[in-house]
Design a protein around this motif. Structure first.
Motif: not given
Length: 406
Positions: A129-143
């Motif tokens: 959930e934390i990783i998903s939240r970081f993706k939603q915030q644009g702080w993590l992206f997939n390759g």
């Protein structure tokens, strides 16, 4: 890649989720408008600091574990492990009070959600959930494609913004001081004592106990030639996790001994300690124990007990660029430090980090008449921190025996 580049590769669905987080008002069906609106929000210092200010402590610990990592790509398993290692057992509310005071943004200062009536979901605390939240915030992206599509990365420019934002927050709580009348500075002494240990073993017969330790009397004799004296640990002390011989030897002496042992300069040959051929060569080489080499070894040796040691060293270098009280520095960093069995978080930062940085010649520790203990990074220390990087998973497992330092 930077944030703008990654937004360009994201699809409409991901851009829409990011826009929701930043409450952008734009045409949700236009990729170009979504990107421009998101960039405008994230580029605003006020909005970005409000987002960081609203982060939970476990989120801050997680992002902190990535800020000083030079790698660009991380697997999902690696990120999950980092989240799990960021969860501390202490009471989060008490820990938050030690962080530089941060207020959540006032309702009037945050624009209304572009989707009327939509409430932000309460974040969950599971690793995914934390990783998903970081993706939603644009702080993590997939390759983008190929094998990299299963890996994650943080935009380079956002890493810089995170560090700058946290630095400002931390500095607000620090108490700076003038030059103290007296301070300790141990630059170059540790490397000289490495040679002192090798020299002693070369010229003396050093018997070992049945468990492979030097006798206490021998240790005290060796330390007579050291630049820094230490008291031997109490016999009943509960000690492990910071070196092969940490249980029996003082902290600094243990680091010197393990550095020599893992480089295969010393050999525990049944009931006697001897100097190897490589040890003889190291004794004649004054560059065999430089500040950079000793610091890298310390990071690898202590990271098993203090997984985020690298980031903590970077923060100390960043925040103690001038004389600062140890109490205020400790209060800022303590929420990011995990207790280690018998070591409290206070003990970890005082004995295992600040004191060892002093022994490494990277930190000065002084006394201010009014403010108490103060610390400051040395120029050597700043140069070493900037020039040495150890991968997160590169840990020297002290139970495994000797090995060559790379």
């Amino acid at each position: 890649m930077n944030f703008a580049d990654m937004l360009g590769y994201a699809d409409i669905a991901q851009l829409s989720r990011i826009a929701d987080v930043y409450q952008c008002e734009c045409n949700g069906h236009s990729k170009n408008e979504l990107i421009q609106s998101i960039l405008s929000k994230v580029g605003s210092r006020e909005v970005f600091e409000a987002q960081v200010g609203s982060m939970r402590l476990e989120d801050l610990r997680f992002i902190n574990s990535l800020l000083f990592d030079k790698r660009e790509l991380f697997s999902l398993e690696e990120l999950i492990a980092r989240v799990q290692s960021s969860k501390l057992q202490d009471d989060e509310a008490a820990a938050v009070s030690r962080i530089a005071e941060t207020k959540r943004p006032h309702a009037d200062s945050v624009p209304k959600n572009r989707r009327k009536g939509k409430a932000q979901p309460v974040p969950e605390s599971g690793p995914r959930e934390i990783i998903s939240r970081f993706k939603q915030q644009g702080w993590l992206f997939n390759g983008i494609s190929g094998p990299e599509r299963y890996l994650f990365q943080i935009p380079k420019d956002l890493k810089v913004k995170f560090r700058d934002t946290l630095r400002r927050r931390f500095r607000e709580s620090l108490v700076y001081a003038g030059e103290p009348s007296v301070y300790r500075d141990e630059q170059e002494l540790l490397g000289e004592d490495v040679h002192a240990l090798l020299s002693y073993v070369r010229h003396h017969e050093v018997p070992l106990t049945r468990d492979g330790y030097m006798h206490r009397r021998t240790v005290m004799q060796i330390m007579e030639s050291f630049g820094v004296q230490e008291e031997p640990p109490a016999k009943a002390a509960f000690r492990f996790g910071y070196g092969r011989r940490f249980r029996e030897y003082p902290e600094r002496f243990s680091l010197v001994y393990d550095y020599c042992f893992y480089n295969k300069w010393l050999v525990e040959d049944e009931d006697v300690l001897v100097l190897s051929e490589r040890g003889t060569e190291a004794l004649l080489d004054r560059r065999a124990a430089t500040a950079e080499q000793l610091y890298r070894f310390w990071l690898r040796l202590y990271k098993g007990a203090v997984p985020n040691l690298l980031s903590l060293a970077h923060w100390i270098d960043d925040l103690a660029d001038r004389w600062v009280t140890a109490d205020s520095l400790r209060a800022v960093l303590l929420p990011f430090i995990k207790p280690y069995y018998y070591d409290t978080a206070d003990s970890v930062i005082d004995k295992r980090i600040l004191m060892m940085l002093l022994h490494l010649g990277m930190l000065r520790i002084g006394e201010d008449e009014k403010l108490g203990t103060v610390v400051r990074m040395t120029k050597l220390g700043s140069a070493v921190v900037a020039g040495v990087h150890v991968e997160h998973q590169d840990v020297l497992h002290v139970e495994a025996g000797g090995g060559t330092i790379l």
